[in-house]
Design an enzyme around this catalytic site. Structure first.
Site, short mmCIF file in Angstrom:
data_model
loop_
_atom_site.label_atom_id
_atom_site.label_comp_id
_atom_site.label_asym_id
_atom_site.label_seq_id
_atom_site.Cartn_x
_atom_site.Cartn_y
_atom_site.Cartn_z
CG ASP A 34 -1.86 1.20 1.20
OD1 ASP A 34 -2.82 1.14 0.39
OD2 ASP A 34 -1.64 2.19 1.91
CE1 TYR A 82 0.35 7.82 3.17
CE2 TYR A 82 0.84 5.65 2.29
CZ TYR A 82 -0.04 6.53 2.88
OH TYR A 82 -1.30 6.11 3.18
CE LYS A 90 -3.78 4.69 0.36
NZ LYS A 90 -2.39 4.47 0.81
CG HIS A 111 -4.56 9.76 0.08
ND1 HIS A 111 -3.20 9.64 -0.01
CD2 HIS A 111 -4.88 9.33 1.33
CE1 HIS A 111 -2.72 9.16 1.13
NE2 HIS A 111 -3.72 8.97 1.96
#
Ligand SMILES: NC(=O)c1ccc[n+]([C@@H]2O[C@H](COP(=O)([O-])OP(=O)(O)OC[C@H]3O[C@@H](n4cnc5c(N)ncnc54)[C@H](OP(=O)(O)O)[C@@H]3O)[C@@H](O)[C@H]2O)c1
Ligand SMILES: *[C@@H]1O[C@H](CO)[C@@H](O)[C@H](O)[C@H]1NC(C)=O
Ligand SMILES: *[C@@H]1O[C@H](CO)[C@@H](O)[C@H](O)[C@H]1NC(C)=O
Ligand SMILES: *[C@@H]1O[C@H](CO)[C@@H](O)[C@H](O)[C@H]1NC(C)=O
Length: 334
Positions: free
Chosen positions: A74, A79, A108, A141
């Site tokens: 994931d 990030y 995402k 997201h």
């Protein structure tokens, strides 16, 4: 075998967990045809590996996860580590002799890439960083565009339509949403011919959202549980007087009886209810321990006890104040 979440019985769920190690369950080559069927649990591995807050030895952790047996990673643009995660993916594939198509890779679309044209450039960047030719799943997201922060306005319809085009172009095999509330999801379903395959949301024993999960079962939308250890990650903090979930005595007692750890019990509970779980860790021993949750067998009475922890209604991820938008209207723990 085609299991829908709605049909998932206790026995079937145990079977799905067992089959998770089985190569037959792993998704096939990317398809250029639009998937017409909703995702079924035998296509998305129920145990995945989270990558938020992975720092320092990011590539090593991802590679170790693949070597340990995880087949679902994931990721997200937000990030800030997709290049390193990508290195870990290629290293893991090299070391295991597996191929790209043996993995389920999720990413995402961030809030700065909403609208009709930005999603294509965003997925191209993500693909390049991850070093893969396609994604298995691309989530929106959040239902909010950064450009509307402060106006308390929510935008997702145009972005969703643009994500549908990415499916047609073979950039991703499935599209999904994340952090939508019931009104937003219903509105989206009313305005699209392509319902989301997956909804990723916060779920753990302290935030169970049973009715909300039932809604997804009814609509054949698979649910992925993020932050399966509740407030454990370094970005969150525990409210005063609340026992950290991995110290929870109910989970620890069950763990002792079933020869598991509290972390494994939390993950096994999540998979048992048909959701996929995506624990993150940068430590080899935890990466391995969490993978061992596939072998942690819970009894009905254990499940009943864990269900009672849901009264806590604790939500750890809520950026609505900072973003000046209302999120999660009508949901638990707001
Ligand atoms: N869609 C979204 O908006 C959204 C939001 C949040 C998260 N997510 C996804 O969900 C994934 C998981 O959620 P999360 O990162 O919030 O937290 P999490 O996986 O629930 O918890 C991670 C924390 O637990 C620790 N940990 C992991 N395994 C452990 C074990 N067996 N024993 C003790 N401690 C353990 C980790 O420590 P170490 O790392 O130090 O080992 C880390 O501090 C994310 O990484 C991300 O991929 C998505
Ligand atoms: C990352 O580094 C830490 C600290 O040195 C170590 O404990 C951990 O096992 C490492 N993780 C991996 C996957 O190599
Ligand atoms: C979706 O459409 C149904 C049927 O027309 C309607 O009853 C419902 O109010 C709509 N929901 C939203 C959120 O627009
Ligand atoms: C939770 O458990 C860990 C490890 O067993 C321990 O170090 C920590 O102090 C405990 N925290 C609380 C608040 O009980």
């Amino acid at each position: 075998m085609r299991l829908t979440t709605a049909l998932l019985s206790l026995a079937a769920s145990a079977l799905a967990i067992e089959n998770n190690n089985d190569a037959a369950q792993i998704p096939l080559e990317p398809s250029t045809v639009l998937p017409t069927e909703p995702l079924t649990l035998d296509t998305i591995p129920l145990l995945g590996f989270g990558t938020w807050n992975l720092k320092d030895n990011v590539s090593e952790a991802v590679s170790w996860a693949i070597q340990t047996g995880y087949r679902h990673i994931d990721c997200a643009d937000a990030y800030g580590n997709e290049d390193k995660v990508g290195k870990g993916i290629s290293d893991g594939l090299l070391k295991t002799g597996l191929q790209r198509s043996d993995l389920w890779v999720t990413s995402k679309l961030w809030n700065n890439a909403h609208g009709t044209s930005a999603p294509e450039a965003a997925i191209e960047t993500t693909l390049k960083r991850l070093g893969v030719g396609y994604l298995d799943l691309y989530h929106m997201h959040w239902p909010v565009s950064q450009s509307t922060f402060g106006n308390n306005k929510i935008e997702y319809r145009d972005t969703w339509a643009a994500m549908g085009l990415l499916l047609e172009k073979g950039k991703t095999r499935h599209i999904g949403v994340s952090n939508f509330d019931p009104e937003q999801l219903k509105d989206l379903l009313n305005h699209t011919s392509h319902p989301p395959s997956v909804h990723q949301m916060e779920l753990h024993p302290y935030l169970q959202q049973n009715d909300w999960i039932a809604f997804h079962e009814k609509h054949n939308i698979h649910v992925t549980a993020y932050s399966p250890f509740a407030g454990t990650n370094p970005t969150y903090s525990w409210p005063e007087g609340v026992s950290p979930i991995l110290n929870n005595t109910v989970l620890q007692k069950i763990a002792k009886k079933r020869d598991c750890t509290a972390a494994q019990v939390a993950l096994a509970w999540g998979m048992h209810r048909g959701t996929s779980v995506i624990p993150k860790s940068q430590h080899k021993k935890y990466i391995e321990q969490n993978f061992g949750s596939l072998k942690c067998e819970l009894k009905k009475k254990d499940i009943k006890k864990i269900d009672e922890l849901g009264e806590a209604h604790l939500r750890f991820n809520n950026p609505s104040k900072g973003w000046k938008v209302d999120l999660y209207k009508g949901l638990e723990g707001v």
